[in-house]
Design a protein around this motif. Structure first.
Motif, PDB file in Angstrom:
ATOM      1  N   GLN A  18      48.074 -32.303 146.532  1.00  0.00           N
ATOM      2  CA  GLN A  18      48.601 -33.284 145.648  1.00  0.00           C
ATOM      3  C   GLN A  18      48.364 -34.481 145.568  1.00  0.00           C
ATOM      4  N   GLN A  19      47.711 -34.863 146.650  1.00  0.00           N
ATOM      5  CA  GLN A  19      46.882 -36.249 146.598  1.00  0.00           C
ATOM      6  C   GLN A  19      45.843 -36.182 146.243  1.00  0.00           C
ATOM      7  N   ILE A  20      45.028 -35.261 146.280  1.00  0.00           N
ATOM      8  CA  ILE A  20      43.565 -35.057 145.534  1.00  0.00           C
ATOM      9  C   ILE A  20      43.607 -35.106 144.016  1.00  0.00           C
ATOM     10  N   LEU A  21      44.532 -34.123 143.482  1.00  0.00           N
ATOM     11  CA  LEU A  21      44.875 -33.992 142.230  1.00  0.00           C
ATOM     12  C   LEU A  21      45.420 -35.593 141.390  1.00  0.00           C
ATOM     13  N   GLY A  22      46.506 -35.941 142.276  1.00  0.00           N
ATOM     14  CA  GLY A  22      46.985 -37.102 141.866  1.00  0.00           C
ATOM     15  C   GLY A  22      45.962 -38.515 141.822  1.00  0.00           C
ATOM     16  N   TYR A  23      45.115 -38.346 142.943  1.00  0.00           N
ATOM     17  CA  TYR A  23      44.216 -39.617 142.952  1.00  0.00           C
ATOM     18  C   TYR A  23      42.976 -39.266 141.899  1.00  0.00           C
ATOM     19  N   LEU A  24      42.739 -38.226 141.453  1.00  0.00           N
ATOM     20  CA  LEU A  24      41.944 -37.925 140.375  1.00  0.00           C
ATOM     21  C   LEU A  24      42.402 -37.923 139.036  1.00  0.00           C
ATOM     22  N   HIS A  25      43.776 -37.854 138.904  1.00  0.00           N
ATOM     23  CA  HIS A  25      44.542 -38.015 137.644  1.00  0.00           C
ATOM     24  C   HIS A  25      44.264 -36.405 136.908  1.00  0.00           C
ATOM     25  N   ILE A  26      44.192 -35.511 137.955  1.00  0.00           N
ATOM     26  CA  ILE A  26      44.002 -34.037 137.438  1.00  0.00           C
ATOM     27  C   ILE A  26      45.215 -33.356 137.404  1.00  0.00           C
ATOM     28  N   SER A  27      45.686 -32.593 136.417  1.00  0.00           N
ATOM     29  CA  SER A  27      47.073 -31.833 136.451  1.00  0.00           C
ATOM     30  C   SER A  27      46.546 -30.286 136.823  1.00  0.00           C
ATOM     31  N   LEU A  28      47.753 -29.340 137.192  1.00  0.00           N
ATOM     32  CA  LEU A  28      47.147 -28.194 137.578  1.00  0.00           C
ATOM     33  C   LEU A  28      46.723 -27.172 136.523  1.00  0.00           C
ATOM     34  N   PRO A  29      47.313 -27.571 135.340  1.00  0.00           N
ATOM     35  CA  PRO A  29      46.619 -26.795 134.097  1.00  0.00           C
ATOM     36  C   PRO A  29      45.196 -26.804 133.792  1.00  0.00           C
ATOM     37  N   ALA A  30      44.759 -28.310 133.989  1.00  0.00           N
ATOM     38  CA  ALA A  30      43.393 -28.682 133.984  1.00  0.00           C
ATOM     39  C   ALA A  30      42.660 -28.096 134.689  1.00  0.00           C
ATOM     40  N   LEU A  31      43.047 -28.115 136.307  1.00  0.00           N
ATOM     41  CA  LEU A  31      42.321 -27.298 137.194  1.00  0.00           C
ATOM     42  C   LEU A  31      42.308 -25.583 136.675  1.00  0.00           C
ATOM     43  N   GLN A  32      43.465 -25.135 136.550  1.00  0.00           N
ATOM     44  CA  GLN A  32      43.364 -23.854 135.886  1.00  0.00           C
ATOM     45  C   GLN A  32      42.140 -23.599 134.759  1.00  0.00           C
ATOM     46  N   GLY A  33      42.240 -24.299 133.835  1.00  0.00           N
ATOM     47  CA  GLY A  33      41.496 -24.247 132.660  1.00  0.00           C
ATOM     48  C   GLY A  33      39.799 -24.413 133.163  1.00  0.00           C
ATOM     49  N   ALA A  34      39.588 -25.257 134.043  1.00  0.00           N
ATOM     50  CA  ALA A  34      38.329 -25.571 134.445  1.00  0.00           C
ATOM     51  C   ALA A  34      37.788 -24.251 135.191  1.00  0.00           C
ATOM     52  N   GLY A  35      38.649 -23.648 136.046  1.00  0.00           N
ATOM     53  CA  GLY A  35      38.106 -22.750 136.834  1.00  0.00           C
ATOM     54  C   GLY A  35      38.035 -21.283 135.963  1.00  0.00           C
ATOM     55  N   GLY A  36      38.869 -21.225 134.941  1.00  0.00           N
ATOM     56  CA  GLY A  36      38.562 -20.167 134.066  1.00  0.00           C
ATOM     57  C   GLY A  36      37.431 -20.247 133.339  1.00  0.00           C
ATOM     58  N   LEU A  37      36.947 -21.436 132.853  1.00  0.00           N
ATOM     59  CA  LEU A  37      35.804 -21.724 132.228  1.00  0.00           C
ATOM     60  C   LEU A  37      34.522 -21.280 133.104  1.00  0.00           C
ATOM     61  N   LEU A  38      34.644 -21.556 134.384  1.00  0.00           N
ATOM     62  CA  LEU A  38      33.400 -21.417 135.203  1.00  0.00           C
ATOM     63  C   LEU A  38      33.189 -19.874 135.327  1.00  0.00           C
ATOM     64  N   LEU A  39      34.486 -19.214 135.558  1.00  0.00           N
ATOM     65  CA  LEU A  39      34.600 -17.775 135.530  1.00  0.00           C
ATOM     66  C   LEU A  39      33.785 -17.242 134.644  1.00  0.00           C
ATOM     67  N   LEU A  40      34.073 -17.651 133.187  1.00  0.00           N
ATOM     68  CA  LEU A  40      33.638 -17.170 132.028  1.00  0.00           C
ATOM     69  C   LEU A  40      32.076 -17.251 131.924  1.00  0.00           C
ATOM     70  N   LEU A  41      31.510 -18.440 132.385  1.00  0.00           N
ATOM     71  CA  LEU A  41      30.158 -18.410 132.609  1.00  0.00           C
ATOM     72  C   LEU A  41      29.534 -17.517 133.438  1.00  0.00           C
ATOM     73  N   VAL A  42      30.249 -17.153 134.581  1.00  0.00           N
ATOM     74  CA  VAL A  42      29.769 -16.069 135.339  1.00  0.00           C
ATOM     75  C   VAL A  42      29.502 -14.806 134.906  1.00  0.00           C
ATOM     76  N   ALA A  43      30.843 -14.699 134.067  1.00  0.00           N
ATOM     77  CA  ALA A  43      31.134 -13.253 133.398  1.00  0.00           C
ATOM     78  C   ALA A  43      30.097 -12.797 132.366  1.00  0.00           C
ATOM     79  N   LEU A  44      29.881 -13.985 131.760  1.00  0.00           N
ATOM     80  CA  LEU A  44      28.548 -13.746 130.542  1.00  0.00           C
ATOM     81  C   LEU A  44      27.184 -13.461 130.996  1.00  0.00           C
ATOM     82  N   GLU A  45      26.873 -13.813 132.229  1.00  0.00           N
ATOM     83  CA  GLU A  45      25.911 -13.659 133.031  1.00  0.00           C
ATOM     84  C   GLU A  45      25.755 -12.217 133.638  1.00  0.00           C
ATOM     85  N   LEU A  46      27.008 -11.914 133.905  1.00  0.00           N
ATOM     86  CA  LEU A  46      26.966 -10.422 134.367  1.00  0.00           C
ATOM     87  C   LEU A  46      27.037  -9.313 133.159  1.00  0.00           C
ATOM     88  N   LEU A  47      27.292  -9.657 132.053  1.00  0.00           N
ATOM     89  CA  LEU A  47      27.375  -8.902 130.877  1.00  0.00           C
ATOM     90  C   LEU A  47      26.112  -8.889 130.098  1.00  0.00           C
TER      91      LEU A  47
END
Length: 201
Positions: free
Chosen positions: A61-90
């Motif tokens: 909570q402190q990390i996300l609050g200090y950086l002004h990052i919401s949980l949905p933003a963290l979720q979206g970033a993780g999804g985009l990173l996984l998508l890049l890896v998936a494209l490399e595998l495909l």
């Protein structure tokens, strides 16, 4: 120790982190490596995942609050990173075989965001918020540890499968893993967008 809470934590994280589902992805990412390198990647990925989840459990909570990052933003970033890896595998990536062989897949994408992804991080943060005493703390801690032991075992004992299926099998598993990983990534991004639209971001 609160046994009911332990079971709840273990089952929740087991479903989210999916030790069985990580096997094809682990095999595809470590297919061209030696047994020793693959075994090292298995425990390193689990160690990285445990470290990241523990960090967010105590200071999330402190990390996300200090950086002004919401949980949905963290979720979206993780999804985009996984998508890049998936494209490399495909897709075939034969232009830089040396760089690919020297990449430490235990850190990214195995350790995070595949194992210690947004879903697991958010779940642990919610469990930690509900801790009211030592028994609850032990239940949550042991639940997290037990899931990571399962993750390590699933990847560690997937190596005999790698010896059986050979290179052609690894190629097939890689394509399947890329497809599954892309679906996971799209779902993460979709959940993130849905949360933003609902005004949670």
């Amino acid at each position: 120790m609160d046994t009911v809470l332990f079971v709840e934590v273990f089952v929740t994280l087991f479903v989210i982190m999916d030790p069985v589902g990580t096997v094809p992805i682990f095999l595809s990412l470590t297919g061209g490596r030696s047994q020793a390198s693959a075994r090292r990647a298995a425990w390193q990925a689990v160690a990285v995942s445990f470290l990241v989840i523990s960090l967010f459990a105590f200071f999330g909570q402190q990390i996300l609050g200090y950086l002004h990052i919401s949980l949905p933003a963290l979720q979206g970033a993780g999804g985009l990173l996984l998508l890049l890896v998936a494209l490399e595998l495909l897709t075939d990536n034969e232009q830089e075989p040396t760089a690919a062989a020297g990449t430490n897949v235990a850190l990214v994408p195995l350790g995070t965001p595949l194992l210690a992804g947004p879903g697991a991080i958010v779940a642990v943060m919610l469990f930690v918020q509900g801790i009211g005493g030592l028994s609850e703390f032990l239940a949550v801690a042991l639940g997290v540890i037990a899931v990571h032991v399962c993750l390590w075992a699933s990847m560690r004992y997937s190596l005999p499968i790698l010896r059986v299926i050979r290179e052609s099998g690894v190629l097939l598993v890689t394509r399947i893993a890329g497809l599954l990983l892309s679906a996971i990534a799209v779902q993460l991004v979709a959940d993130s967008v849905r949360a933003f639209i609902a005004g949670e971001g």
